[in-house]
Design a protein around this motif. Sequence first.
Motif, PDB file in Angstrom:
ATOM      1  N   GLY A   1     -21.340  -8.131  26.593  1.00 15.20           N
ATOM      2  CA  GLY A   1     -20.314  -7.730  25.591  1.00 15.20           C
ATOM      3  C   GLY A   1     -21.024  -7.351  23.884  1.00 15.20           C
ATOM      4  O   GLY A   1     -20.342  -7.889  23.323  1.00 15.20           O
TER       5      GLY A   1
ATOM      6  N   TRP B   1     -18.970  -5.864  21.076  1.00 19.29           N
ATOM      7  CA  TRP B   1     -18.082  -6.603  20.179  1.00 19.29           C
ATOM      8  C   TRP B   1     -18.883  -8.097  19.734  1.00 19.29           C
ATOM      9  O   TRP B   1     -18.248  -8.681  19.196  1.00 19.29           O
ATOM     10  CB  TRP B   1     -17.008  -7.090  21.088  1.00 19.29           C
ATOM     11  CG  TRP B   1     -16.050  -5.791  21.759  1.00 19.29           C
ATOM     12  CD1 TRP B   1     -15.406  -4.945  20.950  1.00 19.29           C
ATOM     13  CD2 TRP B   1     -15.931  -5.546  23.021  1.00 19.29           C
ATOM     14  NE1 TRP B   1     -14.817  -3.956  21.616  1.00 19.29           N
ATOM     15  CE2 TRP B   1     -15.102  -4.356  23.000  1.00 19.29           C
ATOM     16  CE3 TRP B   1     -16.044  -6.036  24.414  1.00 19.29           C
ATOM     17  CZ2 TRP B   1     -14.447  -3.842  24.194  1.00 19.29           C
ATOM     18  CZ3 TRP B   1     -15.990  -5.397  25.307  1.00 19.29           C
ATOM     19  CH2 TRP B   1     -14.960  -4.373  25.436  1.00 19.29           C
TER      20      TRP B   1
ATOM     21  N   GLU C   1     -20.249 -10.239  21.198  1.00 20.06           N
ATOM     22  CA  GLU C   1     -20.094 -11.418  22.141  1.00 20.06           C
ATOM     23  C   GLU C   1     -21.073 -12.246  22.240  1.00 20.06           C
ATOM     24  O   GLU C   1     -21.242 -13.412  22.127  1.00 20.06           O
ATOM     25  CB  GLU C   1     -19.035 -11.083  23.327  1.00 20.06           C
ATOM     26  CG  GLU C   1     -17.835 -10.619  23.042  1.00 20.06           C
ATOM     27  CD  GLU C   1     -16.943 -10.105  24.177  1.00 20.06           C
ATOM     28  OE1 GLU C   1     -15.711 -10.072  24.143  1.00 20.06           O
ATOM     29  OE2 GLU C   1     -17.535  -9.844  25.167  1.00 20.06           O
TER      30      GLU C   1
ATOM     31  N   LYS D   1      -8.250  -6.234  31.127  1.00 22.48           N
ATOM     32  CA  LYS D   1      -8.546  -6.062  29.566  1.00 22.48           C
ATOM     33  C   LYS D   1      -7.254  -6.987  28.795  1.00 22.48           C
ATOM     34  O   LYS D   1      -6.258  -6.940  29.127  1.00 22.48           O
ATOM     35  CB  LYS D   1      -8.302  -4.666  29.228  1.00 22.48           C
ATOM     36  CG  LYS D   1      -9.483  -3.725  29.821  1.00 22.48           C
ATOM     37  CD  LYS D   1      -9.655  -2.392  29.246  1.00 22.48           C
ATOM     38  CE  LYS D   1     -11.119  -1.795  29.963  1.00 22.48           C
ATOM     39  NZ  LYS D   1     -10.777  -0.256  29.882  1.00 22.48           N
TER      40      LYS D   1
ATOM     41  N   ARG E   1     -10.583  -5.472  24.521  1.00 24.70           N
ATOM     42  CA  ARG E   1     -11.906  -5.986  25.176  1.00 24.70           C
ATOM     43  C   ARG E   1     -11.466  -6.378  26.783  1.00 24.70           C
ATOM     44  O   ARG E   1     -10.556  -6.727  27.086  1.00 24.70           O
ATOM     45  CB  ARG E   1     -12.199  -7.435  24.628  1.00 24.70           C
ATOM     46  CG  ARG E   1     -12.678  -7.023  23.013  1.00 24.70           C
ATOM     47  CD  ARG E   1     -13.220  -8.450  22.543  1.00 24.70           C
ATOM     48  NE  ARG E   1     -13.455  -8.136  21.139  1.00 24.70           N
ATOM     49  CZ  ARG E   1     -14.221  -9.266  20.395  1.00 24.70           C
ATOM     50  NH1 ARG E   1     -14.420 -10.445  20.959  1.00 24.70           N
ATOM     51  NH2 ARG E   1     -14.334  -8.911  19.204  1.00 24.70           N
TER      52      ARG E   1
END
Length: 619
Positions: free
Chosen positions: A64, A67, A69, A115, A121
């Motif tokens: 991820g 984003w 993450e 999602k 996301r």
Amino acid sequence: MAKHKTHYEDCDVLVVGGGMAGTGATFEARHWGRDMKIICVEKANIDRSGAVAQGLYAINCYMGMQWGENQPEDHVRYARNDLMGMVREDLGYDMARHVDSTVHMFDEWGLPMMKNEKTGRYLREGKWQIMIHGESYKPIVAEAAKKSADKIYNRIMITHLLMDEAQENRVGGAVGFNMRTGDYHVFRSKTVIVAAGGASHIFKPRAVGEGMGRTWYAPWSNGSAYALPIAVGAKMTQMENRIVLCRFKDGYGPVGAYFLHLKTYTQNANGENYEKKWYDQTKELVGEYIDHHPTPTCLRNHAFIQETIAGGGPIHMVTTEAFQDPHLETVGWENFLGMTVGQAVVWASQNIDPKYTNPELTTSEPYVMGSHATCSGAWVSGPEDLSPPEYFWGYNRMLTIDGLFGAGDTVGGSAHKFSSGSFTEGRLAAKAAVKYINDQKAESIKVTDKQCEDFKEAIFKPLETYTVAQNEITGGTVSPSYISPIQGLQRLQRIMDEYVGGIATNYMTNGNMLKRALELLAWLEEDLEKVGAEDLHQLMRAWELKHRALTSQCVTEHTMFREETRWPGYYYRGDHMKLDDDNWHCLTVSRRDPKTGKFSLEKVPVYHIVDENEKRKAS
Ligand SMILES: Cc1cc2nc3c(=O)[nH]c(=O)nc-3n(C[C@H](O)[C@H](O)[C@H](O)COP(=O)(O)OP(=O)(O)OC[C@H]3O[C@@H](n4cnc5c(N)ncnc54)[C@H](O)[C@@H]3O)c2cc1C
């Protein structure tokens, strides 16, 4: 032999096994090798083969990064911690930095991803896992491979690698047989990527008799990924690092979504949190590793096993709280319907509704694999930009045999790749294989007809053995002159179970037991020269068994070599019960001499690249 027609195929890239890593390799080989001839050979049918045949409910490895993450460094630290320090960080980092792009392709190809409606996301099950409706996962990746390959051969089991007779230590292809037609297939190839999955059924499974096929790992994963390279003298690493899984009892249903998403937890038969009871005892064995977060998988197993030995079982998963929430109840059931339907059936048959009854857990028999929370497999070169000199010899994911590459369960030292990481590793291996060919490293390979004919004779020998020896059957299936594949398998499983740390001994072994196991395995090897096969299906079983037996020898040699208990909960060396960082903070590497069949083992340094680099930057 004349009745087994021979087919020849010459190609540039040969992919052995069309599972997650094999489909990734086939797809990527076409990207870099537009004009190359790319062949993928699969023992089953690529649409539904390998560990993902039934589908999955989560992709267990996704950073991820888009984003913010997780970063690849975080994943390296996570895998290192979970494997008690013992991973190839160069390989792990390399996989992690590319894995997101793989997952994004799966999304583009139509894999139904769950999602978050607000953020867009992927829905997380845990820090590394994202949730999918994954019943169609395998057909989707198979389609990408089918569109990329010149040809996919289904139903062919690869039994041996061909070696170049012009240049030492260089691969020349592979051979096998079609399990439906009985034809013999010779694939002369400039490069070979072995992606043939892990090994189940080398240790005796908990479910025997009619339930024999009920294992956690795919029962058709028979260790070809290890036996093929071991047989030609490739180096292997961490083969002692077998994995034991905590799973729902009898159906081996996975627990990840339950722990992570449903927030269920375990307790002993008295309703107690048993894990904390074993903290002091575990600290005695492994020191500060027990204080790491998250608790390494093997140490959680350790508490489970100790509690059971102490009489605190059965251990249950507390589902009755989470299942009161209708959404979580649906997720709980769908988790099985997308990947392990059998668990739902087992519960139905045992009258277990997890909304009202907490289901029982168990620890599995051990498995050998390189892509899950474990890292047995081949010793491969890492990527040029990351690997220290000892880990790099020219081409990413190339084994210690020139032109022979590996990916997924085949590759050792790089744990926690799972489905997406295995596909990614296949891509990395294929890119390197194409470069190897473009660098003119595969010129003038010589594979003589004699080499191919010798293998042909060896492959079909079990059919001949049976044809002759069946006349001596005195009763049932008992013949004085041959051993059947199932008889051989059960003998192998007992040796591994009773001497090498299976369920019979609560995963306990020691130097003397291992010595005895090696003796028994050597005798089994002799007897397997007399394995008999009554039909083509049994011929496949015979070769699966031979691959399992060779893999088992390597596992036993490694277990003997590492004189410590590095992963309590996976196995115990009773004569060296403690983790010993002074002497064993290292990787183990073996090589079997193809001429003598003798193994030699060595220690190789484990480099903690990620934090070392950071330390260097800071200073
Ligand atoms: C029960 C279970 C649950 C899992 N759950 C998850 C999960 O939730 N999420 C996740 O991301 N990952 C999960 N994984 C991990 C994931 O499935 C593996 O990491 C991945 O499939 C490994 O890829 P591979 O290509 O090495 O092996 P596989 O995908 O198993 O492919 C190996 C292929 O080689 C073929 N083959 C074997 N021997 C030969 C031979 N001699 N000749 C020709 N072909 C051969 C096999 O038929 C098979 O198609 C799970 C695995 C298991 C077993």
